[in-house]
Motif scaffolding. Structure first.
Motif, PDB file in Angstrom:
ATOM      1  N   LEU A  12       0.668  -1.165  -0.056  1.00  0.00           N
ATOM      2  CA  LEU A  12      -0.121  -0.205  -0.150  1.00  0.00           C
ATOM      3  C   LEU A  12       1.130   1.465   0.059  1.00  0.00           C
ATOM      4  O   LEU A  12       0.689   2.099  -0.487  1.00  0.00           O
ATOM      5  CB  LEU A  12      -0.804  -0.016   1.257  1.00  0.00           C
ATOM      6  CG  LEU A  12      -2.267   1.103   1.235  1.00  0.00           C
ATOM      7  CD1 LEU A  12      -3.079   1.009   0.184  1.00  0.00           C
ATOM      8  CD2 LEU A  12      -2.559   1.052   2.587  1.00  0.00           C
ATOM      9  N   ILE A  13       2.010   1.327   0.801  1.00  0.00           N
ATOM     10  CA  ILE A  13       2.872   2.417   0.805  1.00  0.00           C
ATOM     11  C   ILE A  13       3.427   2.454  -0.507  1.00  0.00           C
ATOM     12  O   ILE A  13       3.588   3.951  -1.043  1.00  0.00           O
ATOM     13  CB  ILE A  13       3.847   2.312   1.870  1.00  0.00           C
ATOM     14  CG1 ILE A  13       3.396   2.382   3.613  1.00  0.00           C
ATOM     15  CG2 ILE A  13       4.904   3.216   1.886  1.00  0.00           C
ATOM     16  CD1 ILE A  13       4.179   2.065   4.550  1.00  0.00           C
ATOM     17  N   ALA A  14       4.082   1.440  -1.194  1.00  0.00           N
ATOM     18  CA  ALA A  14       4.946   1.861  -2.419  1.00  0.00           C
ATOM     19  C   ALA A  14       3.481   2.095  -3.381  1.00  0.00           C
ATOM     20  O   ALA A  14       4.117   3.057  -4.256  1.00  0.00           O
ATOM     21  CB  ALA A  14       5.210   0.558  -2.607  1.00  0.00           C
ATOM     22  N   LEU A  15       2.586   1.658  -3.525  1.00  0.00           N
ATOM     23  CA  LEU A  15       1.548   2.106  -4.461  1.00  0.00           C
ATOM     24  C   LEU A  15       1.113   3.517  -4.362  1.00  0.00           C
ATOM     25  O   LEU A  15       0.950   4.388  -5.052  1.00  0.00           O
ATOM     26  CB  LEU A  15       0.346   1.133  -4.464  1.00  0.00           C
ATOM     27  CG  LEU A  15       0.663  -0.128  -4.948  1.00  0.00           C
ATOM     28  CD1 LEU A  15      -0.434  -1.235  -4.405  1.00  0.00           C
ATOM     29  CD2 LEU A  15       0.744  -0.144  -6.462  1.00  0.00           C
ATOM     30  N   VAL A 268       7.158  -0.220  -7.374  1.00  0.00           N
ATOM     31  CA  VAL A 268       6.067  -0.765  -7.163  1.00  0.00           C
ATOM     32  C   VAL A 268       6.184  -2.441  -7.570  1.00  0.00           C
ATOM     33  O   VAL A 268       5.823  -3.432  -7.041  1.00  0.00           O
ATOM     34  CB  VAL A 268       5.023  -0.090  -7.897  1.00  0.00           C
ATOM     35  CG1 VAL A 268       3.675  -1.162  -7.788  1.00  0.00           C
ATOM     36  CG2 VAL A 268       4.586   1.217  -7.235  1.00  0.00           C
ATOM     37  N   GLY A 269       6.619  -2.536  -8.836  1.00  0.00           N
ATOM     38  CA  GLY A 269       6.835  -3.834  -9.414  1.00  0.00           C
ATOM     39  C   GLY A 269       7.787  -4.660  -8.499  1.00  0.00           C
ATOM     40  O   GLY A 269       7.585  -5.781  -8.270  1.00  0.00           O
ATOM     41  N   SER A 270       9.035  -3.896  -8.082  1.00  0.00           N
ATOM     42  CA  SER A 270       9.900  -4.641  -7.220  1.00  0.00           C
ATOM     43  C   SER A 270       9.227  -5.322  -5.761  1.00  0.00           C
ATOM     44  O   SER A 270       9.347  -6.245  -5.277  1.00  0.00           O
ATOM     45  CB  SER A 270      11.313  -3.955  -6.852  1.00  0.00           C
ATOM     46  OG  SER A 270      11.845  -3.865  -8.045  1.00  0.00           O
ATOM     47  N   THR A 271       8.383  -4.315  -5.055  1.00  0.00           N
ATOM     48  CA  THR A 271       7.938  -4.313  -3.830  1.00  0.00           C
ATOM     49  C   THR A 271       6.924  -5.688  -3.934  1.00  0.00           C
ATOM     50  O   THR A 271       6.792  -6.526  -3.148  1.00  0.00           O
ATOM     51  CB  THR A 271       7.319  -3.133  -3.403  1.00  0.00           C
ATOM     52  OG1 THR A 271       8.141  -2.247  -3.345  1.00  0.00           O
ATOM     53  CG2 THR A 271       6.676  -3.325  -2.060  1.00  0.00           C
ATOM     54  N   ASN A 739      11.193   0.616   2.870  1.00  0.00           N
ATOM     55  CA  ASN A 739       9.906  -0.383   3.001  1.00  0.00           C
ATOM     56  C   ASN A 739      10.586  -1.852   2.460  1.00  0.00           C
ATOM     57  O   ASN A 739       9.973  -2.640   3.411  1.00  0.00           O
ATOM     58  CB  ASN A 739       8.793   0.084   1.927  1.00  0.00           C
ATOM     59  CG  ASN A 739       7.587  -0.483   2.046  1.00  0.00           C
ATOM     60  OD1 ASN A 739       7.338  -1.030   2.943  1.00  0.00           O
ATOM     61  ND2 ASN A 739       7.120  -0.605   1.006  1.00  0.00           N
ATOM     62  N   ALA A 740      11.345  -1.896   1.490  1.00  0.00           N
ATOM     63  CA  ALA A 740      11.753  -3.270   1.162  1.00  0.00           C
ATOM     64  C   ALA A 740      12.677  -3.768   2.315  1.00  0.00           C
ATOM     65  O   ALA A 740      12.412  -5.131   2.533  1.00  0.00           O
ATOM     66  CB  ALA A 740      12.597  -3.032  -0.144  1.00  0.00           C
ATOM     67  N   LEU A 741      13.592  -3.115   2.886  1.00  0.00           N
ATOM     68  CA  LEU A 741      14.459  -3.726   4.088  1.00  0.00           C
ATOM     69  C   LEU A 741      13.636  -4.212   4.998  1.00  0.00           C
ATOM     70  O   LEU A 741      13.886  -5.304   5.775  1.00  0.00           O
ATOM     71  CB  LEU A 741      15.581  -2.881   4.263  1.00  0.00           C
ATOM     72  CG  LEU A 741      16.578  -2.424   3.235  1.00  0.00           C
ATOM     73  CD1 LEU A 741      17.717  -1.517   3.614  1.00  0.00           C
ATOM     74  CD2 LEU A 741      17.349  -4.008   2.647  1.00  0.00           C
ATOM     75  N   ILE A 742      12.644  -3.558   5.532  1.00  0.00           N
ATOM     76  CA  ILE A 742      11.938  -3.754   6.750  1.00  0.00           C
ATOM     77  C   ILE A 742      11.054  -4.841   6.380  1.00  0.00           C
ATOM     78  O   ILE A 742      11.176  -6.118   7.146  1.00  0.00           O
ATOM     79  CB  ILE A 742      10.950  -2.429   6.951  1.00  0.00           C
ATOM     80  CG1 ILE A 742      11.898  -1.476   7.855  1.00  0.00           C
ATOM     81  CG2 ILE A 742      10.055  -2.783   8.195  1.00  0.00           C
ATOM     82  CD1 ILE A 742      11.235  -0.190   8.135  1.00  0.00           C
ATOM     83  N   VAL A 743      10.380  -4.878   5.304  1.00  0.00           N
ATOM     84  CA  VAL A 743       9.549  -6.258   4.934  1.00  0.00           C
ATOM     85  C   VAL A 743      10.646  -7.363   4.760  1.00  0.00           C
ATOM     86  O   VAL A 743      10.096  -8.709   5.417  1.00  0.00           O
ATOM     87  CB  VAL A 743       8.997  -6.046   3.837  1.00  0.00           C
ATOM     88  CG1 VAL A 743       8.359  -7.275   3.255  1.00  0.00           C
ATOM     89  CG2 VAL A 743       8.026  -4.818   3.898  1.00  0.00           C
TER      90      VAL A 743
END
Length: 846
Positions: A12-15, A268-271, A739-743
């Motif tokens: 949701l954040i990335a989008l 977005v695609g990467s996330t 965002n990515a590293l936390i996930v």
């Protein structure tokens, strides 16, 4: 989705951020395309006729490139417009630049009294102007200057002082701009453009529809290089700065939107892809229980579509606010005029929503495709550890992106020159980033192997375990490295592209500046006669006016034939070139470039000095004539009186300032270059110049050092646009990084719990993750530096032949330090939170 709130929130954040960024950039582009400017002084005219800014004639190659100065109208068009049905009256209008009022610099314009009906202005005191020297002043200006009817008012027209008698005071409820209203004859004399006018205000008969009247008037004037405007378009005629604002805003917003959209789609695609891959075990279990591949894909697509719809809905208001924020920044830095109306319609919102939805669904489909196609008996084993990453589609895309980046690099280094090389270097950085991201698992494997022994030796057993994780889980490492690479590479490339341009421009300016002092004004103008006055001072060896504009050298092509065999109108091939207006008698003393051929002193009348290579390319020689199209669309046949050799990529032509100024929008002389006689000190020269210019409102004298510093601060438009672009793109990349590293780290709760169950302490796990954070940051920084180098090295070669970029080294060190700090925080924070849970409970946590 109820049980995977973290993944839903991450997507949701990335989008959401992607949609906000794309909408904001799209609103800037719409603002530039519409170029709506609310009419003020011309508000009383429902239709306004003004010059069309399209390149005249039949140009080849850049027919969409607008002219940079205001195109004037032939005054004979007034009669043609007056004959159009529905026109009650056609009123010619001119704008005379008033550069000083009551001895102070001012930004005002003079107009004819007959054009007062276009506002309309109404007298509130005194009478209308009746004789030469009479003037009606608007109420705000009269109050500010303290004048009343019958008083004398000092005013400078393009720097030339005049004294007028105030015959009356008027006001208009539509405009607050300072205005002086002269008799028609006086306005024409001060305007000093024989046979020309700025605009024609059209007053309509009762009941006439403005849109239909504009169409009818437009048909009547279209063959004369004019256009009829109505509604908010009328303001462009009143505020010609909106023309240059449109020319600035469209390419800037296009670069913003294009690069931001690519980054948004990529992030977005990467996330989404990473979140789907993290659910391999869950999807494998579903496959073993009988779920079909199509059901899995539809489940993932439905979840992603829901997140995208929610993010798109939430982004509508912030997207408009973000666009308004960028608009305000550009207005504050004078890149676009404040009068240009900010616009954000349905298209930018649909673009932001559509781009993020497409990226999310495409990533979800691609990521779920492999998992859904695995056989049920192999699904659980396949989900244990992801090691395969190569696919035909991925390799084809990598080949295309890396090939495109290489092609842009070659074009930049071999074809482009000067600052224009940035137009291909910035897109190349994004192509390098995407291409490297597609092959990042292989690159991460090699870099991890290279770092394995040094890192393991320095960090002990926990470090060795971290390097084993990095080597075995190279696909996961690549997912963590990609946002670091993106943020580091784009930040380094975009910032150093601008600092390199600034440094090259400053070096060229300093090298070309032979003058010992510069006389200039603050928001005003210098009288052209001041050049001769200063040149006669005993302390001065030479003085030259300095004015800038843009034009095109035209090559007339042979007429062709149409399908019927009849000859067509000859076409021209325009080649844009910057124009520098100088005074021939002082050019040699004040300009550092020496004449290769001819003599700068012969720059009088319709003459021109060209770069030596341009003259050779056109197979011309000194004494020949060339065709020059000025910035306002008028063409002249110019005699070549000399050539010089400017730095590569910084070509310009020298023309007489007296010939250039009438072809500019305001016709104002802003600078005079002065060279001191041998033996005259800079203090004596400054004192003599200040004494001579003391009566010119706002005039000041700057020495060489001050002139260089002022030039370094002068070109804010490109600098502000570049840094704002870097802030937007890199800021979004940083959000994606965190965002990515936390996930990715939070996913490993069960792994941390298992390590603790077999004897590792929490401190050992933290130390292991610290080493992984260091390796992740180092690999990302190395790849990001490669992205920046692929863009900056060709640009440096094209700009000035230097391989290394110009700019302060602390910028790169700050980028690196920020990337390392964000990586450590994003990895160690969720690790610390995960270690708070009891190991037995964490091993079974979802």
């Amino acid at each position: 989705m109820r049980f995977r709130k973290g993944g839903f929130l991450a997507s949701l954040i990335a989008l959401f951020v992607g949609a906000v960024v794309v909408q904001g950039c799209g609103s800037l582009l719409e603002t530039g395309i519409r170029a709506n400017v609310k009419a003020e002084r011309l508000a009383g005219a429902p239709v306004v006729v003004t010059g069309g800014q399209d390149y005249p004639g039949n140009p080849v190659g850049n027919d969409d490139d607008p002219l940079t100065e205001r195109v004037l109208l032939d005054e004979k068009l007034v009669d043609a417009v007056a004959k159009v049905p529905g026109v009650a009256k056609a009123v010619p209008d001119v704008s005379v630049p008033i550069t000083a009022l009551a001895g102070r610099p001012a930004e005002a314009f003079g107009h004819s009294w007959s054009s007062a009906a276009l506002s309309p202005y109404k007298l509130v005191a005194g009478a209308k102007p009746a004789a030469s020297g009479d003037v009606v002043v608007d109420r705000a200006t009269a109050k500010k200057t303290g004048v009343r009817p019958g008083a004398r008012l000092k005013a400078s027209v393009r720097g030339v002082p005049h004294v007028f008698r105030v015959s009356g005071i008027a006001e208009s409820r539509h405009t607050t701009r300072a205005a002086l209203l002269f008799t028609d004859a006086e306005a024409t004399r001060l305007y000093d453009r024989p046979g020309k006018i700025d605009d024609i205000g059209v007053l309509a008969t009762a009941g006439t529809d403005p849109a239909r009247l504009a169409d009818a008037v437009g048909d009547a004037v279209s063959d004369h290089g004019a256009q009829a405007l109505h509604g908010n378009d009328r303001g462009v005629a009143e505020f010609p700065a909106a023309i240059s604002g449109k020319q600035n805003l469209i390419p800037v917003s296009g670069a913003f939107g294009g690069l931001s959209t690519m980054v948004a789609i990529f992030v977005v695609g990467s996330t989404v892809g990473m979140l789907v891959q993290q659910r391999r075990r869950e999807m494998a279990l579903l496959r073993t229980t009988g779920v079909t591949p199509g059901q899995l894909r539809r489940m993932v697509m439905a979840e992603t579509a829901l997140a995208a719809v929610v993010a798109g809905g939430l982004s509508i208001v912030p997207g408009q606010a973000f666009g308004r924020f960028m608009y305000d920044v550009l207005v504050d830095e004078d890149l676009i005029p404040r009068e240009m109306i900010f616009s954000q319609g349905l298209i930018p919102r649909l673009a932001g929503f559509g781009a993020t939805l497409f990226a999310a669904l495409a990533a979800a489909f691609i990521a779920s495709r492999r998992v859904s196609r695995v056989r049920p008996t192999e699904a659980m084993a396949e989900a244990t550890l992801q090691t395969r990453w190569v696919s035909p589609i991925r390799m084809i895309l990598a080949f295309l992106f890396l090939g495109g980046a290489s092609a842009l690099a070659i074009v930049t280094a071999t074809v482009m020159s000067g600052p224009t090389a940035a137009s291909t270097s910035a897109p190349a950085a994004m192509l390098w980033a995407v291409g490297i991201a597609l092959v990042s698992p292989a690159l991460c494997r090699w870099l991890a192997a290279l770092l394995r022994w040094p890192v393991g030796w320095f960090t002990g057993l926990s470090g060795q375990l971290a390097m084993l994780n990095a080597s075995v889980r190279r696909v996961r490492l690549a997912s963590a490295v990609t946002p670091i690479m993106l943020a580091t590479g784009l930040a380094t490339a975009l910032i150093y592209l601008q600092t390199s341009q600034d440094d090259a421009s400053n070096r060229v300016f300093a090298k070309n500046l032979k003058a010992d002092a510069i006389v200039a004004t603050q928001d005003g103008a210098l009288p052209p006669s001041l050049v001769d006055t200063l040149s006669r001072l005993p302390q001065v060896e030479g003085a030259s006016a300095s004015a800038a504009s843009e034009g095109s050298l035209e090559t007339v092509l042979e007429p062709g034939k149409n399908d019927n065999g009849t000859k067509t109108e000859p076409k021209v091939r325009p080649n844009k070139i910057d124009l520098q207006g100088v005074t021939g008698s002082g050019a040699r003393q004040t300009m550092a470039h020496r004449a290769v051929q001819g003599d700068f002193g012969k720059l009088t009348g319709n003459s021109i000095v060209l770069p030596d290579h341009i003259l050779r390319d056109q197979d011309k020689k000194v004494g020949d004539r060339v065709r020059l199209r000025w910035g306002n669309g008028e063409a002249s046949s110019m005699t070549v009186v000399g050539t010089f050799d400017p730095p590569r990529g910084f070509d310009y032509a020298m023309v007489p300032a007296a010939a250039l100024l009438p072809h500019t929008t305001d016709g104002k002389l802003s600078q005079i270059l002065v060279k001191a006689k041998p033996g005259v000190s800079s203090q004596d020269l400054r004192a003599a110049l200040q004494k001579q210019t003391g009566e010119v409102p706002g005039a000041f004298v700057a020495n060489r050092s001050e002139a260089k510093a002022a030039h370094a601060e002068s070109d804010k438009s490109g600098r502000v646009a570049s840094y704002l672009l870097a802030a937007v793109v890199v800021g979004y990349a940083v959000i994606a990084l965190v965002n990515a590293l936390i996930v990715a780290t939070a996913e490993r709760r069960s792994e941390f719990a298992l390590q603790r169950l077999i004897g590792s302490t929490g401190r050992q796990v933290l130390w292991m993750m610290s080493v992984e954070a260091l390796v992740t940051a180092l690999v990302g920084i190395v790849l990001g530096t490669g992205v920046a180098a692929g863009s900056l090295i060709p640009f440096g070669v094209a700009l000035d032949g230097n391989v290394l970029p110009s700019g302060p080294g602390w910028v790169y060190m700050t980028i690196v330090a920020s990337a390392v700090a964000l990586t450590f925080v994003s990895i160690l924070l969720p690790t610390t939170l995960a270690l708070r849970a009891k190991p037995v409970e964490a091993t079974v946590a979802p």
